[in-house]
Design an enzyme around this catalytic site. Structure first.
Site, mmCIF file in Angstrom:
data_model
loop_
_atom_site.group_PDB
_atom_site.id
_atom_site.type_symbol
_atom_site.label_atom_id
_atom_site.label_comp_id
_atom_site.label_asym_id
_atom_site.label_seq_id
_atom_site.Cartn_x
_atom_site.Cartn_y
_atom_site.Cartn_z
ATOM 1 N N ASP A 1 47.725 18.108 23.628
ATOM 2 C CA ASP A 1 47.791 16.648 23.614
ATOM 3 C C ASP A 1 48.632 16.192 22.416
ATOM 4 O O ASP A 1 48.380 16.620 21.277
ATOM 5 C CB ASP A 1 46.349 16.115 23.494
ATOM 6 C CG ASP A 1 46.244 14.627 23.731
ATOM 7 O OD1 ASP A 1 47.101 14.072 24.445
ATOM 8 O OD2 ASP A 1 45.280 14.023 23.219
ATOM 9 N N ASP B 1 55.390 14.640 22.342
ATOM 10 C CA ASP B 1 55.349 13.188 22.162
ATOM 11 C C ASP B 1 56.402 12.777 21.149
ATOM 12 O O ASP B 1 56.144 12.730 19.942
ATOM 13 C CB ASP B 1 53.949 12.756 21.718
ATOM 14 C CG ASP B 1 53.860 11.236 21.557
ATOM 15 O OD1 ASP B 1 54.884 10.555 21.787
ATOM 16 O OD2 ASP B 1 52.778 10.742 21.204
ATOM 17 N N GLU C 1 56.790 11.442 26.910
ATOM 18 C CA GLU C 1 56.360 10.035 26.835
ATOM 19 C C GLU C 1 57.545 9.120 26.562
ATOM 20 O O GLU C 1 58.407 9.411 25.748
ATOM 21 C CB GLU C 1 55.290 9.850 25.743
ATOM 22 C CG GLU C 1 54.826 8.390 25.639
ATOM 23 C CD GLU C 1 53.534 8.209 24.839
ATOM 24 O OE1 GLU C 1 52.733 9.151 24.758
ATOM 25 O OE2 GLU C 1 53.342 7.103 24.306
ATOM 26 N N HIS D 1 45.194 3.821 22.117
ATOM 27 C CA HIS D 1 44.211 4.818 21.684
ATOM 28 C C HIS D 1 43.052 4.188 20.910
ATOM 29 O O HIS D 1 43.208 3.145 20.290
ATOM 30 C CB HIS D 1 44.889 5.874 20.801
ATOM 31 C CG HIS D 1 45.847 6.748 21.566
ATOM 32 N ND1 HIS D 1 47.202 6.676 21.420
ATOM 33 C CD2 HIS D 1 45.623 7.695 22.500
ATOM 34 C CE1 HIS D 1 47.785 7.544 22.228
ATOM 35 N NE2 HIS D 1 46.854 8.179 22.895
ATOM 36 N N HIS E 1 47.728 7.462 28.832
ATOM 37 C CA HIS E 1 46.949 7.767 27.626
ATOM 38 C C HIS E 1 46.056 6.554 27.326
ATOM 39 O O HIS E 1 46.141 5.513 27.980
ATOM 40 C CB HIS E 1 47.889 8.010 26.441
ATOM 41 C CG HIS E 1 48.499 9.365 26.466
ATOM 42 N ND1 HIS E 1 48.220 10.321 25.523
ATOM 43 C CD2 HIS E 1 49.352 9.941 27.340
ATOM 44 C CE1 HIS E 1 48.878 11.417 25.814
ATOM 45 N NE2 HIS E 1 49.585 11.218 26.911
ATOM 46 N N GLY E 2 45.214 6.711 26.306
ATOM 47 C CA GLY E 2 44.429 5.577 25.821
ATOM 48 C C GLY E 2 43.597 4.914 26.897
ATOM 49 O O GLY E 2 43.491 3.696 26.961
ATOM 50 N N SER F 1 40.210 5.153 27.662
ATOM 51 C CA SER F 1 38.761 5.006 27.563
ATOM 52 C C SER F 1 38.355 3.571 27.873
ATOM 53 O O SER F 1 39.116 2.634 27.607
ATOM 54 C CB SER F 1 38.272 5.407 26.161
ATOM 55 O OG SER F 1 38.176 6.812 26.075
ATOM 56 N N SER G 1 37.937 8.828 23.522
ATOM 57 C CA SER G 1 37.021 7.943 22.793
ATOM 58 C C SER G 1 35.675 7.766 23.500
ATOM 59 O O SER G 1 34.630 7.703 22.837
ATOM 60 C CB SER G 1 37.668 6.573 22.580
ATOM 61 O OG SER G 1 38.791 6.690 21.742
HETATM 62 P P1 13P Z 1 41.274 7.143 24.297
HETATM 63 O O1 13P Z 1 41.286 6.963 22.809
HETATM 64 O O2 13P Z 1 41.379 5.832 25.007
HETATM 65 O O3 13P Z 1 40.137 7.959 24.778
HETATM 66 O O4 13P Z 1 42.628 7.945 24.672
HETATM 67 C C1 13P Z 1 42.682 9.347 24.528
HETATM 68 C C2 13P Z 1 44.059 9.864 24.675
HETATM 69 O O5 13P Z 1 44.988 9.214 25.098
HETATM 70 C C3 13P Z 1 44.279 11.255 24.287
HETATM 71 O O6 13P Z 1 45.630 11.611 24.333
HETATM 72 O O1 G3H Z 2 45.126 10.570 21.494
HETATM 73 C C1 G3H Z 2 44.499 11.197 20.645
HETATM 74 C C2 G3H Z 2 43.239 11.877 21.000
HETATM 75 O O2 G3H Z 2 42.167 10.961 21.098
HETATM 76 C C3 G3H Z 2 42.958 12.981 20.041
HETATM 77 O O3 G3H Z 2 42.558 12.474 18.810
HETATM 78 O O4 G3H Z 2 44.067 13.542 17.137
HETATM 79 O O5 G3H Z 2 41.802 12.644 16.477
HETATM 80 O O6 G3H Z 2 41.996 14.730 17.866
HETATM 81 P P1 G3H Z 2 42.608 13.408 17.484
HETATM 82 ZN ZN ZN Z 3 46.953 9.998 23.882
#
Ligand code: 13P
Ligand code: G3H
Ligand code: ZN
Length: 311
Positions: free
Chosen positions: A82, A104, A134, A180, A213-214, A216, A259
């Site tokens: 990721d 990314d 991306e 995010h 992404h993002g 949640s 999240s």
């Molecule tokens: P959230 O913070 O919305 O869970 O997004 C996670 C994400 O995009 C990880 O790459």
């Molecule tokens: O998009 C990011 C993910 O939520 C991962 O978060 O870099 O804190 O592990 P992190």
């Molecule tokens: Zn992400």
């Protein structure tokens, strides 16, 4: 079944009008909670590891946990990097057993994004690994994202064909209003994803898998539990689940969720400590935390992603 790439799961998801959940993993209980839900529901799965997760848990531990999940579930599982931030990080994951990586370079100028993505694609494809790229910039956790947000944050549909053609990437993350973290929208505003951008992107890239992404939803029942048990998260707001469901029925084949798992785990543990101030065996509070993650993932698979029974 060994770890798989996302190629076949995305083809099926695109044609079937559903999406695959990409859940971030950082430790054993998170891996177990996610994969137990997917197993019960016979759902394909992407387990993703951030640079921070590798630094926290160690690459080898994470690989072995995910391999254990493959053995325990028998499901098609892809292991994905990721937000890879450099060729070196992507190469290390490709060499180390991942089946999918994200490069990314979305914060870089268009030509630099293309050049770096292309370099990762060439190495990855030589090793049988797929690449997510991306285009467009997601707002940071503290930024306001709503209809009045700067258009420059969103993906420009007129760029996507050239980008995909010149990079050879296998999937594309786009910015349509998600962000995010747990504070995605300003309290009092109405969250609304830009489906017009998604539609225009998929019109220009027929059959091509799109990633969000993002994504949640920040369930308010967990925010409430956190705030009632010593936490302080006022104004935490996420993406409405009906909008994610709509995106999953369109060209979006991968939906990233981290999240919400953090909220489920933290709310459960905070409440557990308040209810049982004398307990100190980690198994006592990690067991319900793992169960909360399992429930959250089961809910996402059935009600948001629509990928139950698709493994
Ligand atoms: P959230 O913070 O919305 O869970 O997004 C996670 C994400 O995009 C990880 O790459
Ligand atoms: O998009 C990011 C993910 O939520 C991962 O978060 O870099 O804190 O592990 P992190
Ligand atoms: Zn992400």
């Amino acid at each position: 079944m060994p770890l798989v790439t996302t190629k076949e799961m995305f083809e099926k998801a695109y044609n079937g009008g559903y999406a695959i959940g990409a859940f971030n993993v950082n430790n054993m209980e998170i891996v177990q909670g996610i994969t137990e839900a997917a197993k019960d529901l016979n759902a394909p799965l992407i387990l993703q590891v951030s640079k921070g997760a590798r630094a926290y848990a160690n690459h080898t531990y994470l690989i072995k946990l995910v391999e254990a999940a493959v053995i325990e579930t028998g499901l098609p599982i892809a292991l994905h990097l990721d937000h890879g931030d450099s060729f070196e990080t992507c190469k290390s994951c490709i060499d180390g057993g991942f089946t999918s990586v994200m490069i990314d370079a979305s914060s870089k100028p268009f030509e630099e994004n293309i050049a770096l993505t292309r370099k990762v694609v060439e190495y990855a494809h030589d090793h049988g690994v797929v690449v997510e790229a991306e285009l467009g910039t997601l707002a940071g956790v503290e930024d306001e994202v709503n209809v009045s947000a700067e258009n420059s944050s969103y993906t420009r549909p007129e760029d996507v064909q050239e980008f995909v053609q010149r990079t050879g990437c296998d999937s594309l993350a786009i910015a349509i209003g998600t962000s995010h973290g747990a504070y995605k929208f300003k309290p009092g505003t109405k969250p609304q994803l830009r489906f017009d951008i998604l539609e225009e992107v998929s019109r220009r890239l027929p059959g091509f898998p799109i990633v969000l992404h993002g994504s949640s939803s920040v369930p308010q029942e967990f925010v409430k539990i956190i705030n009632e048990n010593g936490g302080n998260m006022p104004g935490a707001i996420g993406v409405p689940e009906d909008q994610l469901r709509q995106a999953a029925s369109m060209a979006v084949c991968k939906i990233n969720i981290d999240s919400d798992l953090r909220l489920a785990m933290t709310a459960t543990i905070r409440k557990y400590f308040n209810d049982h101030p004398d307990h100190f065996d980690p198994r006592q509070y990690l067991k319900p935390a793992r169960a909360a993650i399992k429930d959250m993932v089961a809910h996402k698979i059935v009600d948001v992603l629509g990928c139950d029974g698709k493994a």
